[in-house]
Scaffold this active site. Sequence first.
Site, short mmCIF file in Angstrom:
data_model
loop_
_atom_site.label_atom_id
_atom_site.label_comp_id
_atom_site.label_asym_id
_atom_site.label_seq_id
_atom_site.Cartn_x
_atom_site.Cartn_y
_atom_site.Cartn_z
N LYS A 79 0.85 -1.20 0.00
CA LYS A 79 0.00 0.00 0.00
C LYS A 79 0.88 1.24 0.00
O LYS A 79 1.91 1.27 0.68
CB LYS A 79 -0.90 -0.03 1.24
CG LYS A 79 -1.95 1.07 1.29
CD LYS A 79 -2.83 0.91 2.52
CE LYS A 79 -3.94 1.96 2.57
NZ LYS A 79 -4.79 1.82 3.76
N SER A 154 -9.75 1.84 2.76
CA SER A 154 -8.84 2.58 1.90
C SER A 154 -7.80 1.72 1.19
O SER A 154 -7.22 2.18 0.22
CB SER A 154 -8.14 3.65 2.72
OG SER A 154 -7.30 3.05 3.69
N SER A 178 -9.99 -0.54 6.98
CA SER A 178 -9.38 -0.34 5.66
C SER A 178 -8.67 -1.55 5.06
O SER A 178 -8.28 -1.53 3.90
CB SER A 178 -8.40 0.83 5.71
OG SER A 178 -9.11 2.03 5.67
#
Lengths: 495, 97
Positions: A79, A154, A178
Site C-alpha cells: 500500500k 482505503s 481499511s
Amino acid sequence: MDLLTMTATQLAAAIKEKKVTVSEAVQAVLAQIEKTEALYHCYITVDKEKALERAKEVQKKIDAGELSGPLAGVPVAIKDNLCTEGLLTTCGSKMLGNFVPAYSAQAVKNLEEAGAVLIGKTNMDEFAMGSTTETSFFGVTKNPVNPEYVPGGSSGGSAAAVAAGECFFALGSDTGGSIRQPASFCGVVGMKPTYGTVSRYGLVAYASSLDQIGPLCKDVTDCATILEVLATHDEKDSTSLNRNDTDFTAALVEDVKGMKIGIPKDYFGEGLDPEVKAAILKAAEVLQEKGAIVEEFDLSLTEYAVPAYYTIATAEASSNLERFDGVKYGYRTPDYLGLHNMYKKTRSEGFGAEVKRRIMLGSFVLSSGYYDAYYLKALRVKALIKKAFDEAFAKYDVILGPVAPTTAPKLGESLSDPLKMYLGDIYTISVNLAGLPAMSIPCGKDEKGLPIGLQLIGDCYKEKNLIRAAYTYERAVAADVCANTEADGNGKGEV
Amino acid sequence: MANIISDETMEYVGILAKLELSDEEKKAAAADMGKMLDYFDKMSELDTTGVEPMSHVFPIHNVLREDVVTNGDDRDAILQNAPAQKEGMFVVPKTVG
C-alpha cells in the site's frame, strides 16, 4: 497449474522445489499487470525493473540455501502509505506526489528479509481517508470482480491487486476497517492484527492509536504465514508489542469443536442487506456443524462506535497531518507571501476535499471549548466500548458478524454523502477502538455476483482463534464445493 | 441539538488547521461539519460519569534507551525530498523582519 492461481505459500513451495523460478513468478505477475492494469488501476507505481533484478538476487539466495522461508520469491504489492526506500510513496495524495523515502517501513523490511519481491505500490484513498479508494489523487481503482463497482477502501488497490492476480499478496493498513472492508468487497482474505503486533515504523500516520498494518491475501494459510513474518517487536515503534506467541501458522488446524462463537444481535439490525445477513448466518451454521457452540448475544454500544471513532480519528489526523507544510518533503505551492501564507496555500492545494474535511473536523473537536465535549467524551465512550468487548470475550472465543452492511457500491455513488459512507464502517471500527484483531474471509456472493465478507473478531492477542475458525470454515466450504462438483459431474465448481 | 457553524468558527478552524478555503468551500465545510457534529452529539446520550478517558487500550509507558547514535548520516538523502534546500539545510521564506 496456472501460476497465478497459486497462493503465496504454494508458489514459495513450488519455487523451493524448483518447479518455478522467481523470475517466472515475477514475469507472470508483470504480464497480468500489463493485461489488466489499464482497466483496474490497482497500482500507483509499478517497479518493473527493480522487481526483475531483485528476482534474480532472491533466486540466487534460494539456490544457495540462504533463503528458505515460506514467502521466499513471492511477488508482493505494498500500500502506498508504507515507506519504501528509493521508491515513490504518495499516500494517494498530491501532497506527497514526489516523495521518495530514504528508508523502508519495518513491515516492508521484514518481507524483504523473508525474500518477498516488491512489485509496486498500490492505490488507496488519500491518506487512507475513505472507504472506496475514490478519494485518491491518482484516480479510482475498479473492483476486479465487476469493474462497475468500487474495490472498497482505503486499501482498495491492495485488495484489487490480489483479486486480479496482479500480485500474490499485499500489505494494507487498517484504521477503521481499511483492510477488512476492501478484502470483503474484492473476495479476498484480510486481517487486522492486535494493535501493536506489526510495527508502524514507516507507515504514514493517519490516526496513530488506531492504525495497524496487515495482510491481504488469497487464503487463510497465506494470512497466517504472512502475519508470522510481519509480527516482530520493533524498538522504533513505542507501541510495538513484544509477543512470544506469533507462531500463527500453528493455528492452521481444522477443528472448532467446543469453540464458543458469539453473534452480536446489534450487528444484524436495520441497514444490513438481507443477502449479506443470510450469507453470514449460513457461515455461522457451517462452523456450528463443525462443532462450534454458536449463540446470539447483546454486545451493546454499537451505535456509539461511529461517532466516537470519527471524533478520535479526525482529531489524531489533524495533529498527524500538521507535518505536511511544504518545508521538509512533498508539495510546496509555487506562489506565496511569507511563511504562514506558504503553509496555508501548500496545504489547501496539496490536500483533497475529504482530507481537508477531516482535518477541519479534527481541529474543531480538539479546540478549546469543545475538547471536553467531543474529544474527551469520545475517549470515555471508547473505554465503555472496550469494556463491552471484555465482557463478550469472557463468554466467547470469537465474535462473528458481517464486515460491511452491503456488498460493494457502484463507482461514484458514495462520496456525495459522507455521513452515509461513514455509517458503512459500523461493524469494523469498534475493533480498532478496542485494539482487537479481526479478519475478513469470503463467504459467498450476492445476486449481482459481488463477494460477501465474514468478519471474525477476537480478543487482544487471540489471532490464533480467528485463524483456526477461518481455516476450518475455508476447508469446510472447499470440501462442500468439491462434493457438489462431483455430484454435478461437470468439474466446473467455483471455488 | 442542531449545530450551526458560524463564519467566525470556520475562520478560527481554518487558522487551527492551517487551511485556506474559498467561500464556496467554507460554506460546504460548515454544512458538513454541522451535520457531523449533530451526529457526534449522540455520544451525550451515554452517561460516562466516572469513566476515565482511554487514549490507549494497552498500558503505554515510556520506552527509553541509552543516548547513543544508532542511525547513519542520511542528511543528504533526506534533503533530496525538500522543496528547497541550500548548503545542507531546508530553505523557507523569511520568518523575521
